[in-house]
Design a protein around this motif. Structure first.
Motif, mmCIF file in Angstrom:
data_model
loop_
_atom_site.group_PDB
_atom_site.id
_atom_site.type_symbol
_atom_site.label_atom_id
_atom_site.label_comp_id
_atom_site.label_asym_id
_atom_site.label_seq_id
_atom_site.Cartn_x
_atom_site.Cartn_y
_atom_site.Cartn_z
ATOM 1 N N ALA B 16 0.818 -1.211 0.000
ATOM 2 C CA ALA B 16 0.000 0.000 0.000
ATOM 3 C C ALA B 16 0.852 1.261 0.000
ATOM 4 N N ILE B 17 2.176 1.079 0.180
ATOM 5 C CA ILE B 17 3.032 2.260 0.293
ATOM 6 C C ILE B 17 3.512 2.687 -1.095
ATOM 7 N N VAL B 18 3.121 3.902 -1.482
ATOM 8 C CA VAL B 18 3.504 4.409 -2.796
ATOM 9 C C VAL B 18 4.764 5.247 -2.640
ATOM 10 N N VAL B 19 5.854 4.833 -3.315
ATOM 11 C CA VAL B 19 7.103 5.588 -3.186
ATOM 12 C C VAL B 19 7.397 6.430 -4.427
ATOM 13 N N ALA B 20 6.724 6.115 -5.528
ATOM 14 C CA ALA B 20 6.820 6.963 -6.721
ATOM 15 C C ALA B 20 5.432 7.022 -7.307
ATOM 16 N N ASP B 21 4.901 8.258 -7.412
ATOM 17 C CA ASP B 21 3.506 8.417 -7.789
ATOM 18 C C ASP B 21 3.415 9.155 -9.115
ATOM 19 N N SER B 22 3.278 8.401 -10.181
ATOM 20 C CA SER B 22 3.044 8.958 -11.510
ATOM 21 C C SER B 22 4.049 10.060 -11.886
ATOM 22 N N LEU B 23 5.328 9.714 -11.822
ATOM 23 C CA LEU B 23 6.374 10.690 -12.163
ATOM 24 C C LEU B 23 6.414 10.902 -13.675
ATOM 25 N N THR B 24 6.294 12.155 -14.081
ATOM 26 C CA THR B 24 6.327 12.471 -15.502
ATOM 27 C C THR B 24 7.166 13.714 -15.712
ATOM 28 N N PHE B 25 8.263 13.578 -16.413
ATOM 29 C CA PHE B 25 9.050 14.747 -16.810
ATOM 30 C C PHE B 25 10.041 14.312 -17.878
ATOM 31 N N SER B 26 10.696 15.261 -18.501
ATOM 32 C CA SER B 26 11.690 14.887 -19.502
ATOM 33 C C SER B 26 12.922 15.759 -19.359
ATOM 34 N N LEU B 27 14.004 15.274 -19.940
ATOM 35 C CA LEU B 27 15.278 15.979 -19.858
ATOM 36 C C LEU B 27 15.802 16.153 -21.278
ATOM 37 N N ARG B 28 16.204 17.390 -21.597
ATOM 38 C CA ARG B 28 16.760 17.638 -22.922
ATOM 39 C C ARG B 28 18.218 17.220 -22.954
ATOM 40 N N GLN B 29 18.699 16.921 -24.155
ATOM 41 C CA GLN B 29 20.106 16.607 -24.352
ATOM 42 C C GLN B 29 20.952 17.781 -23.847
ATOM 43 N N GLY B 30 21.905 17.512 -22.978
ATOM 44 C CA GLY B 30 22.800 18.563 -22.511
ATOM 45 C C GLY B 30 22.248 19.433 -21.398
ATOM 46 N N VAL B 178 31.707 21.383 -7.064
ATOM 47 C CA VAL B 178 30.837 22.145 -7.962
ATOM 48 C C VAL B 178 31.603 22.542 -9.222
ATOM 49 N N GLU B 179 32.849 22.969 -9.047
ATOM 50 C CA GLU B 179 33.658 23.356 -10.212
ATOM 51 C C GLU B 179 33.843 22.159 -11.157
ATOM 52 N N THR B 180 34.109 20.977 -10.550
ATOM 53 C CA THR B 180 34.279 19.771 -11.369
ATOM 54 C C THR B 180 33.006 19.464 -12.151
ATOM 55 N N ILE B 181 31.872 19.511 -11.464
ATOM 56 C CA ILE B 181 30.607 19.169 -12.128
ATOM 57 C C ILE B 181 30.268 20.188 -13.208
ATOM 58 N N LYS B 182 30.557 21.470 -12.905
ATOM 59 C CA LYS B 182 30.348 22.519 -13.909
ATOM 60 C C LYS B 182 31.145 22.216 -15.171
ATOM 61 N N ALA B 183 32.397 21.814 -14.971
ATOM 62 C CA ALA B 183 33.263 21.514 -16.118
ATOM 63 C C ALA B 183 32.713 20.336 -16.919
ATOM 64 N N ILE B 184 32.210 19.329 -16.198
ATOM 65 C CA ILE B 184 31.640 18.163 -16.876
ATOM 66 C C ILE B 184 30.408 18.579 -17.683
ATOM 67 N N HIS B 185 29.567 19.392 -17.061
ATOM 68 C CA HIS B 185 28.366 19.871 -17.744
ATOM 69 C C HIS B 185 28.750 20.712 -18.957
ATOM 70 N N GLY B 186 29.865 21.426 -18.836
ATOM 71 C CA GLY B 186 30.354 22.263 -19.931
ATOM 72 C C GLY B 186 30.701 21.478 -21.189
ATOM 73 N N THR B 187 30.987 20.171 -21.015
ATOM 74 C CA THR B 187 31.303 19.349 -22.191
ATOM 75 C C THR B 187 30.041 18.868 -22.899
ATOM 76 N N GLY B 188 28.867 19.274 -22.386
ATOM 77 C CA GLY B 188 27.611 18.901 -23.037
ATOM 78 C C GLY B 188 26.925 17.713 -22.403
ATOM 79 N N MET B 189 27.389 17.302 -21.231
ATOM 80 C CA MET B 189 26.800 16.151 -20.542
ATOM 81 C C MET B 189 25.417 16.500 -19.986
ATOM 82 N N SER B 190 24.465 15.584 -20.177
ATOM 83 C CA SER B 190 23.153 15.737 -19.542
ATOM 84 C C SER B 190 23.271 15.250 -18.100
ATOM 85 N N ILE B 191 22.725 16.044 -17.162
ATOM 86 C CA ILE B 191 22.908 15.716 -15.745
ATOM 87 C C ILE B 191 21.577 15.825 -14.998
ATOM 88 N N ILE B 192 21.306 14.864 -14.125
ATOM 89 C CA ILE B 192 20.251 15.045 -13.127
ATOM 90 C C ILE B 192 20.940 14.945 -11.773
#
Lengths: 342, 242
Positions: B16-30, B178-192
């Protein structure tokens, strides 16, 4: 300057270089043993090699793939019976029968795996034991193979091995030595490969392994089938030494699994060095305590418990913690490049 | 821009325990997407559903134009999804470099020297190169978190999922990360990126979603989401209408 220009990756260490030279010399010396050792010593050494092979294989299964089987006697016995059946009824030369036993073992292990891989942990262990008992009861029904009381290898099959008793003893000895060397080489090369890296990762953390692209079930299945085939091979050699087989001897849980687990656990599970140290320790104990009768088993049990409490990673784990020594270079080391030197 | 990840109506319940309830979203490339929400809201569960560690009860996960709902975690990783775990999951008896090699050889299917040089490059980027020979099980927290990031990057992902990678770090450590992740994102990586350390998150992400009780309750531009009623209710505990 890129990091690839400043750092290098090494796989061999100085210790492993020395170990490989010493190992090779030892192998040559042992290969020459029929010329400088008595018949009884040769037989003992042959037995040691076969236990070493079984221990290496069980360690791959339990120590790396996490498949704690207490039913490997199923394959040892299968190998023995494969040798007897293929030579007596198939008319094959013993060498051919021994070679073919690998295929027999691997083929049989596929449906067995399909069955017992549905079980986990302790249930898996019990399942493997049940399978081995089914094998034992099954072979006891085959009257052509001596039923419950067993059968001896016919004289003409034994004679076809080599001319004269000494030559036969030597041939049998070299087969066991070759078997141990081959099993060690296979285990080493496998663990060093990318599949071995995947298996080592599974040993340490299944959740992370699956998230990094490793198909856990497939990896374990491959290990189970390979170990099944090779254990069958060892089994055929064991009963070529014994020249006689019966269901109780062939599928003995004590002889082919309990002692093997003892060897791997006191030597150090999950390392290649462990089974070697464990085999040496086991035979030292057995040869010195042989006169004690059943007390010998109690002593073995007490030692196993003591090692588990004091050194859970076994004797080799203790050595490694103290010295950082590695004889088999399975891993990787990163070293900075020294200026002016490639 | 094309979509790299799409969730539609993804649900997960244990009885009866709902841990994910109708999750709907999308992520663009990059794109870099941030995820916030209180403890136990279902953020990590959402990662488990995306990466295939846990199977969805219903709904669909689309990755790179393909339905991957029924693919195993291993298969999704080989297709280019890599994650870091909130509670680090190192291969404890292997060295840092060997941990990285697992990802490079299995996840990215690289071989020999190519795998080795990829690992060296990533270790250099994440600041773990001088600890390459250290046994992973004996690392301190910051290095364990770095190792999580290292392994994920060595799998050569197209989509990187970071689960509270800044949690428990000092201000300075957090800044480096944060600087490292920024740099990774800068290469066009999609991130969540799931994160409680919101100020770190906001330096990287372009869009924010809020999850509570397994449900997505807010979505949009980070500044306006942080100002929204829902977020204030959750984090400050005030009834805005009262």
């Amino acid at each position: 300057m890129s990091v690839v220009d400043t750092h290098r990756v090494f796989r061999v260490t100085t210790a492993s270089r020395i170990a490989s030279v010493v190992g090779l010399l030892l192998l040559l010396a042992l290969a020459a043993a029929p010329w400088w050792m008595g018949r009884a010593d040769l037989r003992l050494l042959g037995e040691i090699y076969l236990y070493l092979s079984l221990a290496m294989l069980w360690n791959l299964l339990a120590g790396y793939a996490g498949l704690v089987s207490v039913g490997q006697q199923a394959y040892v016995g299968l190998g023995g019976y494969a040798l007897f059946a293929l030579t007596i009824f198939g008319g094959l030369h013993p060498f051919a029968a021994i070679g073919l036993s690998v295929v027999v073992g691997a083929l049989v292990s596929i449906p067995v795996a399909a069955l017992i891989f549905r079980l986990r942990g302790a249930y898996f262990a019990i399942g493997t034991w049940v399978i081995a008992e089914v094998f034992r009861l099954g072979f006891a029904q085959v009257s052509a193979l001596g039923g419950g009381s067993g059968i001896s290898l016919p004289v003409d099959v034994v004679r076809s091995l080599a001319d004269g008793r000494d030559a036969r003893e030597a041939t049998s000895y070299w087969l066991t030595l070759g078997c141990a060397a081959a099993v060690m080489a296979i285990a080493y090369l496998f663990l060093r490969s990318r599949n071995g890296l995947a298996l080592t990762a599974i040993r340490d953390n299944e959740l992370a392994a699956s998230s990094l692209g490793i198909d856990i079930c497939r990896s374990k299945f491959v290990v189970y089938v390979v170990v099944g085939g090779l254990t069958t091979f060892v089994g055929s050699l064991i009963f070529l030494q014994k020249l006689r087989i019966s269901p109780d001897a062939a599928f003995s849980v004590n002889d082919w699994t309990a002692y093997v687990i003892f060897i791997v656990v006191i030597g150090g599970i999950g390392s290649l060095e462990g089974p070697i140290i464990g085999t040496v320790a086991f035979f030292l104990l057995r040869e010195t305590l042989a006169d004690l009768g059943s007390i010998y088993l109690i002593v073995l049990g007490a030692i196993a418990i003591a090692v588990m409490l004091v050194a859970p990673k076994g004797l080799w784990g203790l050595v490694q913690d103290l010295t950082g020594l590695r004889l088999f270079p399975l891993g990787y080391r990163v070293e900075p490049r020294r200026a002016g030197k490639e | 821009m094309s979509e790299i990840l799409g969730l539609s109506g993804v649900c997960k319940s244990y009885g009866a325990i709902v841990v994910a309830d109708s999750l709907t979203f999308s992520l663009r490339q990059g794109e870099a997407l941030g995820v916030i929400g209180p403890n136990g809201a279902g953020k990590t569960t959402m990662f488990n559903l995306i990466t295939g560690t846990v199977a969805a009860s219903s709904g669909r996960v689309q990755y790179n134009g393909r339905d991957v709902t029924h693919d195993s975690a291993a298969k999704r990783c080989r297709a280019g999804m890599a994650r870091s775990f909130q509670v680090p999951q190192p291969f404890g008896h292997m060295t840092v470099f060997e941990n990285a090699m697992v990802a490079a050889t299995q996840g990215a299917n690289l071989k020999g020297r190519e795998a080795e040089s990829t690992c060296l490059d990533v270790l250099d980027q994440t600041g773990l190169l001088d600890k390459a020979n250290a046994v992973a099980g004996k690392l301190a927290l910051l290095d364990r978190k770095r190792l999580e990031l290292t392994r994920a990057l060595c799998a050569k992902p197209k989509l990187l999922l970071l689960d509270e990678i800044a949690g428990g770090l000092t201000e300075e450590e957090c800044h480096l990360l944060v600087e490292t992740i920024k740099a990774i994102h800068g290469t066009g990586m999609s991130i969540i990126w799931i994160e409680h350390v919101v100020h770190a998150l906001l330096k990287v992400v372009e869009r924010l979603i809020v999850i509570d009780f397994g449900k997505m309750i807010a979505e949009g531009d980070p500044a306006s989401v942080m100002e929204s009623r829902e977020v204030k209710e959750i984090y400050l505990g005030i009834e805005v209408d009262a």
